[in-house]
Motif scaffolding. Structure first.
Motif, PDB file in Angstrom:
ATOM      1  N   ALA A  84     -33.191   6.999  -0.674  1.00  0.00           N
ATOM      2  CA  ALA A  84     -33.938   5.780  -0.354  1.00  0.00           C
ATOM      3  C   ALA A  84     -34.194   4.951  -1.606  1.00  0.00           C
ATOM      4  O   ALA A  84     -34.067   3.721  -1.589  1.00  0.00           O
ATOM      5  CB  ALA A  84     -35.251   6.132   0.338  1.00  0.00           C
ATOM      6  N   TRP A  85     -34.562   5.605  -2.687  1.00  0.00           N
ATOM      7  CA  TRP A  85     -34.778   4.886  -3.944  1.00  0.00           C
ATOM      8  C   TRP A  85     -33.485   4.210  -4.388  1.00  0.00           C
ATOM      9  O   TRP A  85     -33.476   3.040  -4.759  1.00  0.00           O
ATOM     10  CB  TRP A  85     -35.300   5.837  -5.018  1.00  0.00           C
ATOM     11  CG  TRP A  85     -35.331   5.197  -6.362  1.00  0.00           C
ATOM     12  CD1 TRP A  85     -36.235   4.293  -6.826  1.00  0.00           C
ATOM     13  CD2 TRP A  85     -34.384   5.399  -7.422  1.00  0.00           C
ATOM     14  NE1 TRP A  85     -35.908   3.919  -8.099  1.00  0.00           N
ATOM     15  CE2 TRP A  85     -34.778   4.587  -8.487  1.00  0.00           C
ATOM     16  CE3 TRP A  85     -33.246   6.191  -7.553  1.00  0.00           C
ATOM     17  CZ2 TRP A  85     -34.076   4.545  -9.690  1.00  0.00           C
ATOM     18  CZ3 TRP A  85     -32.544   6.153  -8.748  1.00  0.00           C
ATOM     19  CH2 TRP A  85     -32.965   5.332  -9.793  1.00  0.00           C
ATOM     20  N   LEU A  98     -28.104   2.794   3.932  1.00  0.00           N
ATOM     21  CA  LEU A  98     -28.567   3.971   3.194  1.00  0.00           C
ATOM     22  C   LEU A  98     -29.987   4.361   3.575  1.00  0.00           C
ATOM     23  O   LEU A  98     -30.308   5.552   3.651  1.00  0.00           O
ATOM     24  CB  LEU A  98     -28.463   3.733   1.687  1.00  0.00           C
ATOM     25  CG  LEU A  98     -27.042   3.729   1.125  1.00  0.00           C
ATOM     26  CD1 LEU A  98     -27.048   3.261  -0.327  1.00  0.00           C
ATOM     27  CD2 LEU A  98     -26.414   5.099   1.258  1.00  0.00           C
ATOM     28  N   LEU A  99     -30.835   3.384   3.825  1.00  0.00           N
ATOM     29  CA  LEU A  99     -32.218   3.706   4.216  1.00  0.00           C
ATOM     30  C   LEU A  99     -32.272   4.344   5.604  1.00  0.00           C
ATOM     31  O   LEU A  99     -33.030   5.292   5.819  1.00  0.00           O
ATOM     32  CB  LEU A  99     -33.107   2.469   4.140  1.00  0.00           C
ATOM     33  CG  LEU A  99     -33.506   2.105   2.718  1.00  0.00           C
ATOM     34  CD1 LEU A  99     -34.092   0.699   2.660  1.00  0.00           C
ATOM     35  CD2 LEU A  99     -34.501   3.116   2.162  1.00  0.00           C
ATOM     36  N   ILE A 100     -31.478   3.854   6.512  1.00  0.00           N
ATOM     37  CA  ILE A 100     -31.418   4.489   7.837  1.00  0.00           C
ATOM     38  C   ILE A 100     -30.854   5.901   7.696  1.00  0.00           C
ATOM     39  O   ILE A 100     -31.345   6.844   8.329  1.00  0.00           O
ATOM     40  CB  ILE A 100     -30.585   3.640   8.824  1.00  0.00           C
ATOM     41  CG1 ILE A 100     -31.341   2.352   9.173  1.00  0.00           C
ATOM     42  CG2 ILE A 100     -30.249   4.428  10.084  1.00  0.00           C
ATOM     43  CD1 ILE A 100     -32.656   2.568   9.882  1.00  0.00           C
ATOM     44  N   ALA A 101     -29.830   6.057   6.873  1.00  0.00           N
ATOM     45  CA  ALA A 101     -29.262   7.394   6.650  1.00  0.00           C
ATOM     46  C   ALA A 101     -30.311   8.331   6.055  1.00  0.00           C
ATOM     47  O   ALA A 101     -30.402   9.505   6.464  1.00  0.00           O
ATOM     48  CB  ALA A 101     -28.047   7.300   5.734  1.00  0.00           C
ATOM     49  N   TRP A 107     -35.327  13.308   9.167  1.00  0.00           N
ATOM     50  CA  TRP A 107     -35.577  13.838  10.517  1.00  0.00           C
ATOM     51  C   TRP A 107     -34.821  15.145  10.741  1.00  0.00           C
ATOM     52  O   TRP A 107     -35.361  16.109  11.278  1.00  0.00           O
ATOM     53  CB  TRP A 107     -35.194  12.788  11.558  1.00  0.00           C
ATOM     54  CG  TRP A 107     -35.042  13.356  12.922  1.00  0.00           C
ATOM     55  CD1 TRP A 107     -36.007  13.937  13.694  1.00  0.00           C
ATOM     56  CD2 TRP A 107     -33.828  13.439  13.674  1.00  0.00           C
ATOM     57  NE1 TRP A 107     -35.463  14.361  14.892  1.00  0.00           N
ATOM     58  CE2 TRP A 107     -34.144  14.064  14.895  1.00  0.00           C
ATOM     59  CE3 TRP A 107     -32.533  13.024  13.427  1.00  0.00           C
ATOM     60  CZ2 TRP A 107     -33.174  14.291  15.861  1.00  0.00           C
ATOM     61  CZ3 TRP A 107     -31.579  13.248  14.396  1.00  0.00           C
ATOM     62  CH2 TRP A 107     -31.914  13.885  15.597  1.00  0.00           C
ATOM     63  N   LEU A 108     -33.560  15.194  10.308  1.00  0.00           N
ATOM     64  CA  LEU A 108     -32.784  16.424  10.456  1.00  0.00           C
ATOM     65  C   LEU A 108     -33.393  17.571   9.646  1.00  0.00           C
ATOM     66  O   LEU A 108     -33.354  18.728  10.073  1.00  0.00           O
ATOM     67  CB  LEU A 108     -31.328  16.192  10.052  1.00  0.00           C
ATOM     68  CG  LEU A 108     -30.525  15.312  11.003  1.00  0.00           C
ATOM     69  CD1 LEU A 108     -29.129  15.029  10.434  1.00  0.00           C
ATOM     70  CD2 LEU A 108     -30.435  15.917  12.386  1.00  0.00           C
ATOM     71  N   VAL A 133     -37.698   4.742  17.093  1.00  0.00           N
ATOM     72  CA  VAL A 133     -38.205   3.359  17.122  1.00  0.00           C
ATOM     73  C   VAL A 133     -37.871   2.630  15.826  1.00  0.00           C
ATOM     74  O   VAL A 133     -37.402   1.483  15.843  1.00  0.00           O
ATOM     75  CB  VAL A 133     -39.720   3.337  17.414  1.00  0.00           C
ATOM     76  CG1 VAL A 133     -40.278   1.918  17.271  1.00  0.00           C
ATOM     77  CG2 VAL A 133     -40.003   3.884  18.806  1.00  0.00           C
ATOM     78  N   VAL A 134     -38.099   3.269  14.689  1.00  0.00           N
ATOM     79  CA  VAL A 134     -37.815   2.622  13.407  1.00  0.00           C
ATOM     80  C   VAL A 134     -36.323   2.323  13.281  1.00  0.00           C
ATOM     81  O   VAL A 134     -35.934   1.222  12.881  1.00  0.00           O
ATOM     82  CB  VAL A 134     -38.317   3.481  12.228  1.00  0.00           C
ATOM     83  CG1 VAL A 134     -37.789   2.957  10.896  1.00  0.00           C
ATOM     84  CG2 VAL A 134     -39.838   3.519  12.213  1.00  0.00           C
ATOM     85  N   THR A 135     -35.496   3.279  13.624  1.00  0.00           N
ATOM     86  CA  THR A 135     -34.046   3.074  13.543  1.00  0.00           C
ATOM     87  C   THR A 135     -33.616   1.924  14.437  1.00  0.00           C
ATOM     88  O   THR A 135     -32.858   1.039  14.016  1.00  0.00           O
ATOM     89  CB  THR A 135     -33.294   4.369  13.918  1.00  0.00           C
ATOM     90  OG1 THR A 135     -33.688   5.398  13.018  1.00  0.00           O
ATOM     91  CG2 THR A 135     -31.786   4.166  13.854  1.00  0.00           C
TER      92      THR A 135
END
Length: 148
Positions: A84-85, A98-101, A107-108, A133-135
């Motif tokens: 994320a950074w 990348l942020l969604i990944a 989550w995984l 929801v965020v995704t």
């Protein structure tokens, strides 16, 4: 000694509140209001990076509290925050991807934690909902940006 209460109701309430910026960004991206989709995404992505880092901290806390903190699990828990950074240092569309990944990886890792015994089922259900929801919101806003 006082009876220990579950923190899950508070976590649910705070988790739902944390969704408000994403839902507001989605609304503004599609409403034609003063805040356009590109601006909404620019404001939401650093917030998402913060959330991913927070999730890693929660994972560490739960591992340590359960007394099940393997080196591999602890490394996995910080990996999404590092991704994320790094995502914040990239340009569109890679930043959102990348942020969604990173969010999905976190989550995984929570799913893995439930199998390892350091993540509770109730919290895992909350994480599934919040992640979904965020995704959805970020992908929908990014779609709006890409479509113009």
């Amino acid at each position: 000694m006082a009876k220990k209460r579950s923190a899950l109701p508070v976590a649910c309430a705070l988790g739902l509140l944390a969704l408000l910026p994403f839902v507001a960004g989605l609304y503004h991206a599609y409403s034609g209001y003063s805040l356009d989709a590109r601006t909404a995404l620019r404001w939401l992505l650093p917030y998402l990076a913060t959330i991913v880092a927070f999730i890693g901290g929660v994972q560490w806390g739960r591992m340590l509290a359960a007394g099940r903190a393997s080196a591999l699990d602890m490394t996995l828990a910080v990996s999404p925050a590092i991704v994320a950074w790094g995502a914040l240092l990239t340009a569109a569309p890679w930043r959102a991807i990348l942020l969604i990944a990173a969010l999905l990886a976190a989550w995984l890792i929570d799913e893995h934690g439930a199998r390892r015994g350091w993540q509770s089922r109730g919290f895992l259900q909350l994480r599934r909902l919040l992640t979904l929801v965020v995704t959805f919101c970020v992908v929908a806003i990014a779609w709006r940006v890409a479509r113009g």
